[in-house]
Write a protein that holds these residues in place. Structure first.
Motif, mmCIF file in Angstrom:
data_model
loop_
_atom_site.group_PDB
_atom_site.id
_atom_site.type_symbol
_atom_site.label_atom_id
_atom_site.label_comp_id
_atom_site.label_asym_id
_atom_site.label_seq_id
_atom_site.Cartn_x
_atom_site.Cartn_y
_atom_site.Cartn_z
ATOM 1 N N TYR A 1 4.742 -2.052 -2.088
ATOM 2 C CA TYR A 1 3.930 -1.141 -2.723
ATOM 3 C C TYR A 1 4.056 0.151 -2.143
ATOM 4 O O TYR A 1 3.241 1.270 -2.796
ATOM 5 N N LYS A 2 4.346 0.385 -0.890
ATOM 6 C CA LYS A 2 4.585 1.756 -0.376
ATOM 7 C C LYS A 2 5.349 2.802 -1.253
ATOM 8 O O LYS A 2 5.284 3.991 -0.995
ATOM 9 N N ASN B 1 7.694 -1.062 6.153
ATOM 10 C CA ASN B 1 7.917 -0.757 4.858
ATOM 11 C C ASN B 1 7.603 0.889 4.333
ATOM 12 O O ASN B 1 8.097 0.998 3.530
ATOM 13 N N GLY C 1 -4.774 -2.554 7.220
ATOM 14 C CA GLY C 1 -4.326 -2.307 8.616
ATOM 15 C C GLY C 1 -4.701 -0.844 8.569
ATOM 16 O O GLY C 1 -5.531 -0.408 9.332
ATOM 17 N N ASN C 2 -3.813 0.255 8.306
ATOM 18 C CA ASN C 2 -3.946 1.537 8.216
ATOM 19 C C ASN C 2 -4.781 1.745 6.925
ATOM 20 O O ASN C 2 -5.454 2.891 6.690
ATOM 21 N N GLY C 3 -4.722 0.670 5.855
ATOM 22 C CA GLY C 3 -5.392 1.012 4.771
ATOM 23 C C GLY C 3 -5.109 1.844 3.580
ATOM 24 O O GLY C 3 -5.641 2.464 2.953
ATOM 25 N N THR C 4 -3.583 2.008 3.781
ATOM 26 C CA THR C 4 -2.915 3.017 2.776
ATOM 27 C C THR C 4 -3.254 2.706 1.155
ATOM 28 O O THR C 4 -3.363 3.521 0.522
ATOM 29 N N THR D 1 1.680 -8.026 -1.350
ATOM 30 C CA THR D 1 1.985 -6.446 -1.151
ATOM 31 C C THR D 1 3.621 -6.105 -0.907
ATOM 32 O O THR D 1 4.065 -5.427 -0.848
HETATM 33 C C1 LIG Z 1 1.765 -1.405 4.175
HETATM 34 C C2 LIG Z 1 1.791 -3.110 3.940
HETATM 35 C C3 LIG Z 1 0.334 -3.724 3.919
HETATM 36 C C4 LIG Z 1 -0.841 -2.855 4.293
HETATM 37 O O1 LIG Z 1 -0.966 -2.083 5.213
HETATM 38 P P1 LIG Z 1 -2.040 -0.919 5.720
HETATM 39 O O2 LIG Z 1 -1.409 -0.712 6.987
HETATM 40 O O3 LIG Z 1 -3.213 -1.334 5.272
HETATM 41 O O4 LIG Z 1 -1.475 0.375 4.888
HETATM 42 C C5 LIG Z 1 0.501 -4.949 3.796
HETATM 43 N N1 LIG Z 1 1.470 -5.504 3.574
HETATM 44 C C6 LIG Z 1 2.726 -5.041 3.574
HETATM 45 C C7 LIG Z 1 3.970 -5.996 3.182
HETATM 46 C C8 LIG Z 1 2.630 -3.602 3.703
HETATM 47 O O5 LIG Z 1 3.917 -3.065 3.500
#
Ligand SMILES: *Cc1c(COP(=O)(O)O)cnc(C)c1O
Length: 373
Positions: free
Chosen positions: A96-97, A123, A222-225, A356
């Motif tokens: 989803y990035k 990602n 994680g970073n919560g994007t 994701t």
């Molecule tokens: C980016 C990502 C996440 C979530 O990551 P954040 O650090 O919260 O942005 C989860 N799964 C996948 C496969 C990702 O690429």
């Protein structure tokens, strides 16, 4: 009015002069009013640029796009309980990035910038690299020395310069921040334009549900994007009077690296560094998330909660999804493990979650998991 706004002092800065933090060293947010024209949206192509009036790009010629977005929202049964799952593994770079990258790199093109740097363990780097290639913008990515080979191969295919940094994820970030003094920092953590892209996840979910909000969304932290994108996106729709409630944001961390979950469950509004271990969910193993305290606040405000999931639960959810025909990254399975817990507690709610990232990114890791199971 489109401006950067300091998250601590409220001081404002113009967006056309590149910066990644305020003069006082704080995080920047974005001041911007999203508008929606539901009639126009309905008639546009099924990609995320259908929400044009809600995206902070002034000149349509600046748009850098692979016609991404509007991923299918599929009802799936987990342990006999239904949830709606956005197929975010289907983006052109496999996660989803791309949502964040299309908006951020369109903004970079609008500014006329020809070179960017980024740091990522995977990602986000792949997405920024692909959009830089599409826009003919030079890109250099700083990576921890132990980054998965498949993701490095993908970035190299896009023509990105790779800089491997010995040491920890934090050492990589430090190297990137040093370079960010002189080059545009296309960061998925610092640059608020990235979240102007990930927020379209919330728009699509509501449109696909007939312009209504779900009761809850279960997302990784994680970073919560994506989490930040959900918060901004659902709030935009609420302010515009299109939906009448904010969904609860249910955030999922791997127990092995769960600083936010631990803080939230102690009712703290700032997190502490905690001991961490290796996890299958490498993509969300962020020991010191830059916007961590913002994430705690957002989840609390929506009356959501945090879950942390074990390595066993992640592995089980990965294999479970595979058996149903969905091939996802081990990191993606952590969110699904959290979703399954939530569905057990709230079986009657309308719950949305997502896959994701695509499993093809993690062949080595998945082979290892199969061998052990
Ligand atoms: C980016 C990502 C996440 C979530 O990551 P954040 O650090 O919260 O942005 C989860 N799964 C996948 C496969 C990702 O690429």
């Amino acid at each position: 009015m489109l401006q950067f706004i300091c998250s601590v002092t409220g001081k404002k800065y113009p967006v056309n002069i590149p910066r990644w933090r305020s003069n006082d060293g704080h995080l920047l947010d974005l001041e911007f009013e999203a508008k929606f024209d539901l009639e126009k949206i309905k008639d546009r192509k099924p990609n995320l640029w259908r929400y044009l009036e809600a995206l902070p790009i002034t000149n349509e010629n600046s748009i850098v796009s692979f016609e991404e977005g509007f991923t299918p929202l599929i009802p799936i049964d987990f342990d006999g309980k239904q949830a709606f799952i956005k197929q975010e593994q289907l983006f052109s770079t496999g996660s989803y990035k791309d949502r964040g990258a299309t908006v951020l790199m369109s903004f970079v093109k609008e500014l006329g910038i020809k070179k960017v740097i980024q740091d990522s363990s995977g990602n986000a780097g792949c997405a920024i690299a692909a959009y830089a290639a599409k826009a003919n913008i030079n890109c250099r990515i700083y990576l921890p020395a132990d980054t998965a080979e498949a993701k490095i191969a993908q970035m190299r295919m896009y023509g990105t310069e790779i800089e491997r940094v010995p040491g920890s994820r934090e050492d990589t970030a430090a190297a990137a921040l040093k370079a960010a003094g002189s080059t545009f920092y296309a960061s998925h953590c610092y640059n608020p334009f990235f979240y102007q892209g990930t927020k379209t996840f919330a728009y699509e979910v509501c449109e696909q549900l007939g312009w209504t909000a779900p009761d809850a969304v279960v997302v990784p932290a994680g970073n919560g994007t994506l989490l930040i994108g959900c918060y901004i996106g659902f709030n935009d729709l609420l302010k515009a009077g299109i939906i009448d409630k904010l969904p609860k944001i249910i955030a999922v961390q791997a127990e092995a690296c769960s600083p936010l979950s631990q803080a939230f469950n102690k009712s703290l509004n700032t997190y502490n560094e905690v001991p961490t271990k290796q996890t299958l969910a490498e993509g969300i193993a962020i020991a010191t998330p830059v916007r961590g305290n913002q994430l705690l606040k957002m989840v609390l405000e929506t009356k959501g909660k945090f879950y942390s999931v074990t390595e066993e639960e992640i592995k089980d959810s990965l294999l479970y999804c595979g058996k149903m025909g969905y091939y996802i990254e081990p990191t993606s399975a952590a969110t699904i493990a959290g979703l399954r817990k939530y569905l057990t507690e709230q079986p009657a709610e309308l719950v949305v979650s997502l896959f994701t990232g695509h499993g093809l990114k993690s062949t080595d890791k998945i082979l290892k998991i199969l061998k052990e199971s």
